[in-house]
Design a protein around this motif. Structure first.
Motif, PDB file in Angstrom:
ATOM      1  N   LYS A  45      -8.653  -2.320 -12.878  1.00  0.00           N
ATOM      2  CA  LYS A  45      -9.370  -1.342 -11.725  1.00  0.00           C
ATOM      3  C   LYS A  45      -8.468  -1.408 -10.458  1.00  0.00           C
ATOM      4  CE  LYS A  45     -13.430   0.376  -9.224  1.00  0.00           C
ATOM      5  NZ  LYS A  45     -13.472  -0.374  -8.054  1.00  0.00           N
ATOM      6  N   ALA A  46      -8.316  -2.563 -10.204  1.00  0.00           N
ATOM      7  CA  ALA A  46      -7.361  -3.284  -8.881  1.00  0.00           C
ATOM      8  C   ALA A  46      -5.923  -2.584  -9.203  1.00  0.00           C
ATOM      9  CB  ALA A  46      -7.309  -4.592  -8.847  1.00  0.00           C
ATOM     10  N   THR A  47      -5.516  -2.972 -10.579  1.00  0.00           N
ATOM     11  CA  THR A  47      -4.162  -2.313 -10.414  1.00  0.00           C
ATOM     12  C   THR A  47      -3.886  -0.745 -10.438  1.00  0.00           C
ATOM     13  OG1 THR A  47      -4.014  -4.076 -12.148  1.00  0.00           O
ATOM     14  CG2 THR A  47      -2.173  -2.286 -12.333  1.00  0.00           C
ATOM     15  N   ASP A  48      -5.271  -0.050 -10.980  1.00  0.00           N
ATOM     16  CA  ASP A  48      -4.970   1.378 -10.756  1.00  0.00           C
ATOM     17  C   ASP A  48      -5.160   1.725  -9.378  1.00  0.00           C
ATOM     18  OD1 ASP A  48      -5.113   1.613 -13.629  1.00  0.00           O
ATOM     19  OD2 ASP A  48      -7.113   1.961 -13.753  1.00  0.00           O
ATOM     20  N   GLU A  49      -5.612   0.828  -8.623  1.00  0.00           N
ATOM     21  CA  GLU A  49      -5.976   1.338  -7.229  1.00  0.00           C
ATOM     22  C   GLU A  49      -4.461   1.069  -6.392  1.00  0.00           C
ATOM     23  OE1 GLU A  49     -10.626   0.329  -6.956  1.00  0.00           O
ATOM     24  OE2 GLU A  49      -9.039  -0.965  -5.674  1.00  0.00           O
ATOM     25  N   GLY A  50      -4.069  -0.046  -7.070  1.00  0.00           N
ATOM     26  CA  GLY A  50      -2.407  -0.340  -6.563  1.00  0.00           C
ATOM     27  C   GLY A  50      -1.501   0.723  -6.781  1.00  0.00           C
ATOM     28  N   LYS A  51      -1.847   1.387  -8.012  1.00  0.00           N
ATOM     29  CA  LYS A  51      -0.781   2.489  -8.343  1.00  0.00           C
ATOM     30  C   LYS A  51      -1.032   3.610  -7.228  1.00  0.00           C
ATOM     31  CE  LYS A  51       0.187   5.810 -11.831  1.00  0.00           C
ATOM     32  NZ  LYS A  51      -0.028   6.263 -13.192  1.00  0.00           N
ATOM     33  N   VAL A  52      -2.004   4.068  -6.988  1.00  0.00           N
ATOM     34  CA  VAL A  52      -2.353   5.101  -5.948  1.00  0.00           C
ATOM     35  C   VAL A  52      -1.629   4.624  -4.439  1.00  0.00           C
ATOM     36  CG1 VAL A  52      -4.144   6.253  -4.521  1.00  0.00           C
ATOM     37  CG2 VAL A  52      -4.692   5.464  -7.058  1.00  0.00           C
ATOM     38  N   ILE A  53      -1.860   3.396  -4.070  1.00  0.00           N
ATOM     39  CA  ILE A  53      -1.241   3.047  -2.787  1.00  0.00           C
ATOM     40  C   ILE A  53       0.464   3.180  -2.855  1.00  0.00           C
ATOM     41  CG2 ILE A  53      -0.879   1.443  -1.019  1.00  0.00           C
ATOM     42  CD1 ILE A  53      -3.529   0.313  -2.184  1.00  0.00           C
ATOM     43  N   TYR A  54       0.844   2.480  -4.148  1.00  0.00           N
ATOM     44  CA  TYR A  54       2.146   2.650  -4.333  1.00  0.00           C
ATOM     45  C   TYR A  54       2.913   4.061  -4.487  1.00  0.00           C
ATOM     46  CZ  TYR A  54       6.637   1.741  -6.666  1.00  0.00           C
ATOM     47  OH  TYR A  54       8.046   1.834  -6.715  1.00  0.00           O
ATOM     48  N   ASN A  55       2.091   4.919  -4.934  1.00  0.00           N
ATOM     49  CA  ASN A  55       2.688   6.216  -5.034  1.00  0.00           C
ATOM     50  C   ASN A  55       2.599   6.833  -3.723  1.00  0.00           C
ATOM     51  OD1 ASN A  55       3.408   6.516  -7.576  1.00  0.00           O
ATOM     52  ND2 ASN A  55       1.680   6.911  -8.460  1.00  0.00           N
ATOM     53  N   GLN A  56       1.561   6.689  -2.541  1.00  0.00           N
ATOM     54  CA  GLN A  56       1.754   7.083  -1.133  1.00  0.00           C
ATOM     55  C   GLN A  56       2.688   6.537  -0.525  1.00  0.00           C
ATOM     56  OE1 GLN A  56      -2.245   6.272  -0.219  1.00  0.00           O
ATOM     57  NE2 GLN A  56      -2.990   8.159  -1.262  1.00  0.00           N
TER      58      GLN A  56
END
Ligand code: HEC
Length: 132
Positions: A45-56
């Motif tokens: 779940k943390a990895t998925d949240e990291g992806k969102v921040i990364y793409n922003q």
């Protein structure tokens, strides 16, 4: 411990000084960063949240796949890091976290822009990109 830190700063300054002699300087996180524990290791779940921040916030320079080929990064000197490079893969989570925290021009310092948790989640996502 204090003197040790001063010594590291001195070494860092010598390295920066070396740049003016035209040497290729690599970016090394301080030794203590290797002992930092990733509170989200293996947390999907943390990895998925990291992806969102990364793409922003990171994709513009580091690229969709983390290869350092984002549009805004193409003209930067030095070029944004390629997370798939062996020297990055070999770094500890703590070292990557330290680098995101402290930044290095032209990359911003994310200490105040992102929380500790957000920066660790980004570490998770960088690890995910490395697997591809
Ligand atoms: C303005 C462009 C830019 C943005 C935006 C940016 N970076 Fe960077 N990043 C760089 C550059 C340039 C370097 C290489 C610095 C060097 O080696 O001197 C770098 C290096 C790194 C490294 C070091 C890799 C290593 O192990 O040596 C990490 C980790 C990193 N960036 C993560 C991120 C994350 C996470 C974000 C988003 C929060 C981000 N960066 C946003 C330009 C950028």
């Amino acid at each position: 411990m204090k003197t040790n830190f001063k010594f590291l700063v001195l070494i860092a300054l010598l390295f920066i000084g070396g740049k003016s002699f035209g040497q290729e300087i690599s970016w090394t996180a301080p030794e203590y960063s290797n002992t930092l524990k990733n509170p989200f290791a293996g947390n999907k779940k943390a990895t998925d949240e990291g992806k969102v921040i990364y793409n922003q916030m990171c994709v513009l320079c580091h690229g969709v796949n983390g290869q350092g080929n984002g549009e805004a990064g193409l003209t930067l000197e030095p070029r944004p890091a390629n997370f798939l490079a062996l020297h990055v893969q070999n770094e500890t989570d703590g070292a990557i976290f330290w680098k995101i925290t402290n930044g290095k021009a032209p990359m911003a310092t994310y200490f105040e822009i992102l929380t500790d948790d957000q920066r660790w989640k980004l570490v998770n996502y960088i690890r995910e990109l490395e697997k591809k």
